[in-house]
Design a protein around this motif. Structure first.
Motif, PDB file in Angstrom:
ATOM      1  N   ALA A   1      76.213  20.517 -14.275  1.00  0.00           N
ATOM      2  CA  ALA A   1      77.115  20.932 -13.192  1.00  0.00           C
ATOM      3  C   ALA A   1      77.733  19.734 -12.480  1.00  0.00           C
ATOM      4  O   ALA A   1      78.848  19.828 -11.960  1.00  0.00           O
ATOM      5  N   ALA A   2      77.034  18.601 -12.463  1.00  0.00           N
ATOM      6  CA  ALA A   2      77.467  17.469 -11.632  1.00  0.00           C
ATOM      7  C   ALA A   2      78.229  16.393 -12.376  1.00  0.00           C
ATOM      8  O   ALA A   2      79.201  15.831 -11.855  1.00  0.00           O
ATOM      9  N   VAL A   3      77.807  16.076 -13.603  1.00  0.00           N
ATOM     10  CA  VAL A   3      78.325  14.877 -14.285  1.00  0.00           C
ATOM     11  C   VAL A   3      79.838  14.880 -14.486  1.00  0.00           C
ATOM     12  O   VAL A   3      80.493  13.845 -14.271  1.00  0.00           O
ATOM     13  N   PRO A   4      80.479  15.985 -14.904  1.00  0.00           N
ATOM     14  CA  PRO A   4      81.943  15.915 -15.101  1.00  0.00           C
ATOM     15  C   PRO A   4      82.695  15.446 -13.860  1.00  0.00           C
ATOM     16  O   PRO A   4      83.750  14.810 -13.973  1.00  0.00           O
TER      17      PRO A   4
ATOM     18  N   SER B   1      81.142  13.647 -11.124  1.00  0.00           N
ATOM     19  CA  SER B   1      80.676  12.344 -10.635  1.00  0.00           C
ATOM     20  C   SER B   1      81.221  11.198 -11.472  1.00  0.00           C
ATOM     21  O   SER B   1      81.331  10.066 -10.997  1.00  0.00           O
ATOM     22  N   VAL B   2      81.571  11.479 -12.751  1.00  0.00           N
ATOM     23  CA  VAL B   2      82.206  10.458 -13.610  1.00  0.00           C
ATOM     24  C   VAL B   2      83.598  10.935 -14.008  1.00  0.00           C
ATOM     25  O   VAL B   2      84.017  10.824 -15.158  1.00  0.00           O
ATOM     26  N   SER B   3      84.320  11.453 -13.035  1.00  0.00           N
ATOM     27  CA  SER B   3      85.605  12.115 -13.307  1.00  0.00           C
ATOM     28  C   SER B   3      86.622  11.205 -13.980  1.00  0.00           C
ATOM     29  O   SER B   3      87.414  11.661 -14.813  1.00  0.00           O
ATOM     30  N   ALA B   4      86.620   9.913 -13.641  1.00  0.00           N
ATOM     31  CA  ALA B   4      87.593   8.998 -14.254  1.00  0.00           C
ATOM     32  C   ALA B   4      87.338   8.873 -15.757  1.00  0.00           C
ATOM     33  O   ALA B   4      88.281   8.949 -16.568  1.00  0.00           O
ATOM     34  N   GLU B   5      86.070   8.688 -16.143  1.00  0.00           N
ATOM     35  CA  GLU B   5      85.739   8.609 -17.566  1.00  0.00           C
ATOM     36  C   GLU B   5      86.033   9.929 -18.265  1.00  0.00           C
ATOM     37  O   GLU B   5      86.597   9.949 -19.374  1.00  0.00           O
ATOM     38  N   TYR B   6      85.649  11.030 -17.612  1.00  0.00           N
ATOM     39  CA  TYR B   6      85.862  12.361 -18.190  1.00  0.00           C
ATOM     40  C   TYR B   6      87.349  12.572 -18.491  1.00  0.00           C
ATOM     41  O   TYR B   6      87.723  13.005 -19.583  1.00  0.00           O
ATOM     42  N   GLN B   7      88.185  12.261 -17.511  1.00  0.00           N
ATOM     43  CA  GLN B   7      89.619  12.494 -17.685  1.00  0.00           C
ATOM     44  C   GLN B   7      90.216  11.531 -18.713  1.00  0.00           C
ATOM     45  O   GLN B   7      91.094  11.913 -19.500  1.00  0.00           O
ATOM     46  N   PHE B   8      89.737  10.282 -18.735  1.00  0.00           N
ATOM     47  CA  PHE B   8      90.259   9.300 -19.681  1.00  0.00           C
ATOM     48  C   PHE B   8      89.962   9.718 -21.119  1.00  0.00           C
ATOM     49  O   PHE B   8      90.824   9.605 -21.997  1.00  0.00           O
TER      50      PHE B   8
ATOM     51  N   VAL C   1      82.224  18.117  -3.708  1.00  0.00           N
ATOM     52  CA  VAL C   1      81.593  16.898  -3.193  1.00  0.00           C
ATOM     53  C   VAL C   1      81.049  16.080  -4.367  1.00  0.00           C
ATOM     54  O   VAL C   1      79.836  16.009  -4.583  1.00  0.00           O
ATOM     55  N   PRO C   2      81.916  15.460  -5.157  1.00  0.00           N
ATOM     56  CA  PRO C   2      81.433  14.701  -6.324  1.00  0.00           C
ATOM     57  C   PRO C   2      80.560  13.517  -5.940  1.00  0.00           C
ATOM     58  O   PRO C   2      79.746  13.048  -6.738  1.00  0.00           O
ATOM     59  N   GLU C   3      80.712  13.034  -4.693  1.00  0.00           N
ATOM     60  CA  GLU C   3      79.897  11.901  -4.238  1.00  0.00           C
ATOM     61  C   GLU C   3      78.415  12.248  -4.140  1.00  0.00           C
ATOM     62  O   GLU C   3      77.563  11.362  -4.162  1.00  0.00           O
ATOM     63  N   LEU C   4      78.099  13.549  -4.050  1.00  0.00           N
ATOM     64  CA  LEU C   4      76.706  13.957  -3.882  1.00  0.00           C
ATOM     65  C   LEU C   4      75.840  13.470  -5.036  1.00  0.00           C
ATOM     66  O   LEU C   4      74.767  12.893  -4.830  1.00  0.00           O
ATOM     67  N   HIS C   5      76.283  13.690  -6.253  1.00  0.00           N
ATOM     68  CA  HIS C   5      75.487  13.281  -7.411  1.00  0.00           C
ATOM     69  C   HIS C   5      75.405  11.761  -7.513  1.00  0.00           C
ATOM     70  O   HIS C   5      74.370  11.207  -7.887  1.00  0.00           O
TER      71      HIS C   5
ATOM     72  N   ASN D   1      91.641  17.216 -16.494  1.00  0.00           N
ATOM     73  CA  ASN D   1      91.216  16.994 -15.111  1.00  0.00           C
ATOM     74  C   ASN D   1      90.007  17.882 -14.808  1.00  0.00           C
ATOM     75  O   ASN D   1      90.147  19.107 -14.763  1.00  0.00           O
ATOM     76  N   PRO D   2      88.815  17.301 -14.590  1.00  0.00           N
ATOM     77  CA  PRO D   2      87.631  18.134 -14.366  1.00  0.00           C
ATOM     78  C   PRO D   2      87.714  18.979 -13.104  1.00  0.00           C
ATOM     79  O   PRO D   2      86.996  19.977 -12.979  1.00  0.00           O
ATOM     80  N   PHE D   3      88.588  18.602 -12.171  1.00  0.00           N
ATOM     81  CA  PHE D   3      88.702  19.330 -10.911  1.00  0.00           C
ATOM     82  C   PHE D   3      89.688  20.496 -10.986  1.00  0.00           C
ATOM     83  O   PHE D   3      89.829  21.235 -10.014  1.00  0.00           O
TER      84      PHE D   3
END
Length: 230
Positions: free
Chosen positions: A191-194, A196-203, A129-133, A208-210
């Motif tokens: 635990a949450a940031v990777p 919740s900002v998955s697009a930046e993390y992956q770029f 549930v990345p939307e939670l953060h 892929n953080p997931f």
């Protein structure tokens, strides 16, 4: 010529049609209502809306469209936007149940081992549930009635349970001597940031953080930073 009542005529035609219909012909299936499925779709769409544009920016009409239901059906399940918002948080809280998780550890487990279980559960929750953060970031930056409700109904019990567990693990000599409250916020952030900002993390990382590998790496990273290596 005798006048014919149109209503009686329609009934007569309908009755005649029914009599002529072959007995083996399949009847038109009635629409099956699936309230649980509708509720789940609405909650998912509402979580996305509240986490993206905030409570004020979200509308029940847009949420209904995203959930592919009518607005009247949404309002049948949730009378107001505020009721829908609370239902979203309660649904997430039922997934987490962190206080139950922390209290259900095996008697043979040390506090450090139970803390590792809790860290894994947190990372897996934020990955699911990345939307939670994102939602919490929008709600928690200033005092409000909604934030008070979240703290009292969702956050306080797991927050206190984790702080107590961190302190217990510190007493065992397994965790760095940092304020348990600060460590709890640090753990949640890592635990949450990777996710919740998955697009930046992956770029930036090209990973892929997931993915299962990255989730395990995130868990290992958190444990490596807070536990004292023996």
């Amino acid at each position: 010529m005798r006048d014919v009542n149109p209503r009686k005529a329609r009934r007569a035609v309908s009755a005649e049609t029914d009599l002529k219909q072959p007995s083996g012909m399949a009847k038109t299936p009635r629409r099956v209502r699936r309230p649980k499925e509708v509720r789940e779709r609405v909650l998912a769409a509402a979580l996305h809306a509240f986490a993206t544009v905030g409570f004020e920016g979200a509308s029940t009409r847009a949420i209904a469209n995203d959930a592919q239901v009518t607005q009247s059906l949404l309002l049948y399940h949730f009378k107001t936007k505020d009721e829908l918002w609370r239902a979203v948080l309660q649904d997430i809280a039922s997934m987490e149940k962190m206080e139950q998780l922390l209290a259900s550890g095996d008697d043979t487990m040390t506090a450090a081992q139970r803390l590792m279980v809790a860290i894994r559960a947190l990372v897996e929750l934020f990955a699911k549930v990345p939307e939670l953060h994102r939602l919490m970031t929008l709600e928690a930056h200033q005092p409000s009635e909604r934030l008070n409700w979240i703290i009292e109904n969702v956050n306080r019990a797991p927050y206190e349970a984790m702080c107590d567990l961190i302190a217990e693990a510190q007493a065992e000599g397994a965790v760095r001597k940092i304020s348990p409250e600060r460590l709890r916020f640090a753990i949640v952030g890592m635990a949450a940031v990777p996710f919740s900002v998955s697009a930046e993390y992956q770029f930036l990382t090209k990973r892929n953080p997931f993915s299962k590998i990255e989730i395990e790496a995130t868990i290992d990273m958190i444990c490596g930073m807070i536990f004292i290596q023996q």
